[in-house]
Scaffold this active site. Structure first.
Site, short mmCIF file in Angstrom:
data_model
loop_
_atom_site.label_atom_id
_atom_site.label_comp_id
_atom_site.label_asym_id
_atom_site.label_seq_id
_atom_site.Cartn_x
_atom_site.Cartn_y
_atom_site.Cartn_z
N GLY A 85 -3.40 -4.87 -3.97
CA GLY A 85 -2.22 -4.67 -3.14
C GLY A 85 -2.43 -3.59 -2.10
O GLY A 85 -3.56 -3.25 -1.75
N SER A 86 -1.31 -3.01 -1.65
CA SER A 86 -1.31 -2.16 -0.45
C SER A 86 -2.10 -0.87 -0.57
O SER A 86 -2.28 -0.16 0.42
CB SER A 86 0.13 -1.78 -0.11
OG SER A 86 0.88 -2.94 0.04
N VAL A 87 -2.59 -0.51 -1.77
CA VAL A 87 -3.33 0.75 -1.89
C VAL A 87 -4.55 0.78 -0.99
O VAL A 87 -5.05 1.84 -0.64
CB VAL A 87 -3.74 1.05 -3.35
CG1 VAL A 87 -2.51 1.36 -4.19
CG2 VAL A 87 -4.54 -0.08 -3.94
N VAL A 88 -5.07 -0.42 -0.61
CA VAL A 88 -6.29 -0.44 0.20
C VAL A 88 -6.00 -0.23 1.69
O VAL A 88 -6.92 -0.23 2.50
CB VAL A 88 -7.07 -1.76 0.03
CG1 VAL A 88 -7.43 -1.99 -1.42
CG2 VAL A 88 -6.30 -2.93 0.60
N LYS A 89 -4.74 -0.06 2.07
CA LYS A 89 -4.42 -0.02 3.50
C LYS A 89 -5.10 1.13 4.22
O LYS A 89 -5.36 1.06 5.43
CB LYS A 89 -2.90 0.01 3.70
CG LYS A 89 -2.29 -1.38 3.52
CD LYS A 89 -0.78 -1.39 3.63
CE LYS A 89 -0.23 -2.79 3.40
NZ LYS A 89 1.22 -2.79 3.17
#
Lengths: 704, 391
Positions: A393-397
């Protein structure tokens, strides 16, 4: 007489010549025998009786494992064992039976009748019967079988023995079973190598009895062996790992490797975790003893050829007490969420945490709780942190944004419009709320999906028009983005000092442009919790990626478990690479991450945390199929580090397959808050108590 | 000495019987000592069978001794042809064992025709030579008979060479050579034959050392390895060289009195191969020492001596040649077998007569002694021949 000779021709003369010839030949033989037996006999006898040297190796204690404060995590517990060391060329079967019978009076192989019975197989019964009926059994051999080699012949003899033969004995007699079970172990011994007859549950009485009677039991020894014991039980156990038992010996699949390394077949070796990874450190140097024997196998003398050396000890980076607390926090939170909303969280089984020191790579804690739904039990399965990969999910943004900067698709301050994206024939893609015109910072702080989509579109050169297929999509975009992600450890090996680690899951479809958009928001490739921890550590550490490590230093065993021996090797941080992005970009992302906690998507849970945390949240759609039925769940993820100014700890939290209700969004934040708080509280407690990080040096011997 | 055949109840020669009984005792002791390591630990298996072979052998010896050997004269060619048929049969339907095709399998018993052929050949050549009379022939007269003998010898040798069985081949060459040299053919011819023999042997040795590729074409590889082992035991310590070295060590360690019955470390530990057959002498040597080995060699010598005496007394020339043939066969086997265990000769699979375990060899040897006894029993002594018997 002479005239007779003439009359008979010259035959007698020729016969006499023949006789002389034979006489000379036989004289040669006698002469040569004299040379061989009398002249050289002394030398030959000396050579036949010549003593033979045989070497045997004696196992040394395996190294111990301590936590960073010198608490013993893996211990050797002495264990009484009865061993048998056959003499040179072995004992005869009769002799072994005699030893077994004597020994059987002093010890039981197993107190339990059924397990004792199970130890004695049919072959053992046949061999036992054979000992008493050698002649009869041999008579059963056919003439053809008598020509066979010794071992084939023995097999043939056993084949001729039928149940009615060996059932002459009462196989329900405990004492008989005991004798045969002991003899079976004696049979497995190899000359001059100690073979363990029994090492589990040897009672004190048995040990004493055998010890007293050693002089009547040639080859038998009562020894203290050791057993690996983990004083902290399950805590960190899966990373400490296991070793084989002496009966399992070296793993068959790698037999040649171990044998060339000088192991014997019944040596105990590490098969998982640190026990395996640091095998060469822990195993030590076996003591090699040379036995001098005469031809009857009597040992004339022993000499230590190579001094044995105990295995070296390992000191880990973790604080076992903190590790225990993290384990407990993770388990409590998991339990609470599952128990409070059992239906909502009916697919939820795990909660995983990895904590690293971002500057050194030191592992602070690795924790994984697992809910065993069938038995309604919460168990420690920390290995999942390294082996299980999940949609992040968004943690890699943060990685996506840095990739955007580096590829020039966006620059600091670039404004883009966050609005729903609709590619023809695919579902609508959008952020959690439509944000309108936002810059790069807001994109991270508010976790905009669309901003990331635009970066992916830019990298792949695709033109987006609403409700039309993507035009000009270059599938190289996947490889470009993945290469940058690899620099953070996403999708590559972290380099942790454990024998195996998973590198995640890489989506194979690179033709569908929509998937690249998914990739950019962490909805396509899967990563392990440890990879996520390394990724956030890399950002926290100003772009330097260091490999996580569990072992801090190797110390020499000093025979005292309460103090540490001298340091042999102290590991310095192992830097793997520096990400290619400029410092100013990294600073900008770091700043955005800090603001996630203070004003962004993490505000609700983190604004009040007093340790200056930078975080990035993630809520991934996790759709899976169970028995062909589609199940829709969320993976709740969180990465972060603290303190923001000078990070000393970074963490990644993954809670897969949670319920999707709005009240189910707090578990990762709760875990995160609690572990961050406990980490700093413990530090403060230590400082108050006057214990600092170097406390360990005081307890080790003055070595340097 | 009263040697009137009519006065004897049993048709046997007591000296020979006494010697054979001595051999039987030595053989049984030696076989019993080492056979525990064979036959599944049944240490009586081989001695029992050897004892039976001895009984059968004695009966065969007695039966043959009671027959008139002179009657054989008419049949030797037939025997020879029969032997050749068997050898040819081996060529086609023989059974193989360890790379050599030497046996005929008659289900109940396996027969090794070369064992019989050597006797048939010697009998036939004895007949041929006996016809020449006692006076030396001239060189020219010798040519025909020599060629004849060589022809009769060459045929079976060719087949035996193909089996291959180098030991038996050499044994036959030795026996035929001995017969020719003892016979009445011209001395020139004898000298010529010796020259040819020595030259042939010399050529082989030369080829071995200088043109090995030619040498190895005629010698089979398993024979080669034995020769290697003999010439250089240390270097070929894995195969025959090792066995030889171990046997030599064993015999040597027996010293004067030996290590005692069943106490020989080398022969009991399996280091000496085939300790109950080919290497039985090593057992005697290690366990009974120089005293044991010299007694055994002296016993053999006494046997030869006894046969020579019989030959010297015989008034049938055919009988003389039979004795000479038997002497040659025994001498070769004894010298070759003992010689190989003490490193004088290369290793060949030739057993020690009367001592090694093995039925067919013992049977043929006993039958040979039967023939010799028959020659002895049919030697007529004349009233005016006292001086002769005093020799």
């Amino acid at each position: 007489m002479t005239h007779k000779k003439k009359k008979r021709g010259q035959i007698p003369l020729r016969l006499n010549v023949l006789f002389l010839f034979v006489f000379i030949l036989f004289s040669f033989l006698i002469l040569q025998l004299g040379v061989v037996q009398i002249l050289n006999g002394e030398e030959a006898r000396r050579r036949v009786n010549e003593t033979e040297n045989t070497t045997a190796s004696i196992a040394v204690p395996r190294g111990l494992i301590y936590d960073q404060f010198g608490k013993l995590l893996l211990d050797n517990e002495p264990e009484r064992s009865i061993t048998y060391t056959p003499p040179k060329n072995g004992d005869s079967a009769e002799k072994r039976l005699e030893i077994a019978e004597k020994l059987a009076k002093l010890m039981m192989m197993d107190e339990d009748f059924e397990s004792l019975k199970a130890m004695v197989r049919e072959r053992d019964k046949k061999e036992y019967w054979y000992l008493f009926n050698v002649k009869e059994a041999n008579d059963r051999l056919t003439d053809e079988e008598k020509e066979l080699t010794t071992s084939e012949q023995y097999q043939a003899i056993l084949n001729h023995i039928k149940p009615e033969d060996y059932n002459e004995f009462d196989w329900n007699d405990r004492d008989l079973l005991n004798v045969v079970a002991i003899k079976k172990e004696l049979d497995q011994g190899f000359e001059l190598s100690p073979h363990t007859i029994k090492n589990e549950n040897v009672t004190e009485e048995e040990y004493a009895l055998v010890s007293e009677n050693l002089n009547q039991l040639p080859g038998i020894d009562a020894k203290i062996d050791w057993n690996r014991v983990k004083p902290y039980d399950q805590t960190f156990s899966s990373f400490i790992g296991n070793i084989t038992t002496s009966n399992e010996g070296i793993p068959r699949e790698n037999q040649d490797y171990y044998l060339t390394m000088g192991y014997s077949r019944n040596d105990r070796v590490g098969t998982s975790g640190l026990e395996q990874y640091y095998e060469s450190v822990l195993s030590g140097q076996k003591e090699i003893i040379q036995y001098t024997t005469d031809n009857n196998g009597n040992i004339l003398g022993t000499e230590t050829v190579k001094q044995g050396k105990s295995g070296n000890d390992l000191v880990l980076t973790i604080d076992i007490e903190f590790q225990k607390e993290v384990d407990q926090i993770v388990r409590e939170e998991l339990e609470q969420y599952i128990k409070s909303s059992p239906y909502e969280n009916r697919y939820m089984t795990d909660a995983l945490v990895a904590m690293l020191d971002p500057q050194t790579g030191d592992v602070i804690a690795l924790s994984g709780a697992h809910y065993d739904r069938e038995n309604d039990q919460f168990v420690d399965q920390a290995y999942r942190v390294i082996y299980d990969s999940h949609v992040p999910g968004s943690v890699v943004k943060g990685a996506t944004m840095l990739t955007g900067y580096e590829t020039g698709v966006v620059s600091p301050g670039t404004f883009l419009v966050d609005r729903p994206i609709k590619i023809a024939a695919t579902p609508r893609k959008q952020s959690w709320r439509t944000m309108g015109r936002i810059n790069d910072k807001t994109a991270i702080i508010q976790s905009s999906n669309v901003y990331m989509f635009e970066i992916a579109l830019g990298i792949s050169g695709a033109q987006y028009r609403e409700n039309e297929p993507l035009r000009g999509f270059n599938s190289e975009g996947f490889q470009i983005m993945r290469n940058y992600f690899h620099q953070f450890g996403l999708g590559s090996r972290t380099g942790i000092d454990l024998p195996y680690e998973a590198t995640g899951f890489v989506g194979s479809n690179i033709q569908d442009g929509g998937l690249l958009l998914d990739f950019a928001i962490g909805q396509y490739d899967n990563y392990t919790t440890l990879q996520l921890a390394q990724y956030i550590s890399t950002i926290a550490n100003d772009g330097y990626r260091v490999s996580p490590r569990i072992v801090k230093e190797i110390r020499q065993a000093n025979g005292n478990k309460d103090t540490l021996g001298p340091v042999i090797e102290r590991f310095s941080p192992n830097m793997l690479n520096r990400i290619s992005m400029d410092d100013q970009y990294i600073d900008r992302v770091q700043d955005s991450l800090r603001r996630v906690a203070t004003e962004g998507t993490g505000r609700g849970h983190w604004a009040n945390n007093r340790y200056n945390v930078a975080v990035k949240t993630g809520t991934a759609q996790n759709v899976f199929f169970e028995n062909g039925i589609k199940r829709e769940t969320h993976n709740l993820t969180l990465v972060g580090y603290a303190p923001y100014e000078e990070p000393e700890m970074a963490f990644a939290i993954v809670v897969p397959r949670t319920g999707r209700g709005t009240n189910q969004t707090g578990i990762h934040h709760n875990i995160g808050n609690r572990i961050v708080n406990r980490y700093f509280e413990r530090k403060e407690e230590r400082e108050e108590a006057g214990i600092d990080e170097t406390a360990i040096e005081e307890m080790s011997e003055a070595d340097e | 000495m009263q040697s009137n055949p009519q006065s004897r109840k049993i048709p046997l020669d007591y000296t020979i019987v006494f010697l054979v009984i001595c051999f039987a005792i030595i053989s049984l002791i030696a076989i019993y000592s080492v056979s525990g390591q064979y036959a599944g630990g049944d240490s009586l298996y081989y001695p029992k069978r050897q004892l039976i072979f001895y009984f059968v052998g004695f009966i065969a010896m007695a039966v043959i001794a009671s027959l008139d050997f002179e009657l054989l004269e008419k049949w030797t060619l037939a025997f020879y042809i029969f032997g050749m048929i068997l050898l040819i049969a081996v060529e086609f339907i023989g059974t193989s064992n360890m790379g050599a095709k030497r046996w005929l399998d008659f289900k109940v018993i396996e027969v090794q025709p070369s064992e019989f052929m050597k006797f048939f050949l010697i009998l036939h050549i004895s007949v041929l030579l006996a016809r020449l009379g006692k006076q030396r022939l001239r060189f020219r007269e010798s040519i025909v008979v020599t060629l004849k003998i060589l022809f009769y010898t060459a045929l079976p040798l060719l087949l035996i060479y193909r089996q291959p069985d180098l030991g038996t081949l050499l044994m036959i060459v030795f026996a035929v050579g001995t017969l020719i040299l003892v016979s009445s053919i011209s001395l020139k011819m004898s000298a010529l034959l010796i020259t040819i023999g020595v030259t042939a042997l010399g050529t082989l040795v030369y080829l071995y050392f200088n043109h090995f590729e030619l040498f190895s074409e005629y010698i089979h590889s398993h024979q080669l390895s034995r020769i290697y082992g003999w010439l250089n035991p240390a270097e070929h310590s894995q195969g025959f060289g090792y066995q030889l070295q171990q046997a030599l060590l064993g015999i040597g360690s027996g010293q004067l009195t030996g290590s005692g019955f069943g106490q020989g470390y080398q022969v009991q530990s399996g280091r000496v191969p085939e300790a109950h057959t080919d290497f039985i002498f090593a057992v005697v040597g290690e366990e009974f020492g120089f005293i044991g080995t010299s007694i055994l060699v002296i016993l053999f010598f006494l046997l030869i001596y006894r046969i020579i005496t019989i030959a010297l007394n015989a008034n049938s020339l055919f009988g003389v040649y039979i004795c000479v043939g038997v002497i040659a066969l025994f001498t070769f086997q004894i010298f070759q077998n003992i010689g190989m265990t003490v490193g004088l000769m290369p290793i060949t699979g030739i057993a020690l007569p009367f001592i090694s375990y093995g039925g067919s060899a013992l049977l043929t040897n006993m039958m040979a002694l039967g023939l010799v006894t028959s020659v002895h029993l049919r030697t007529k002594t004349y009233m005016f021949g006292e001086d002769e018997s005093m020799e």
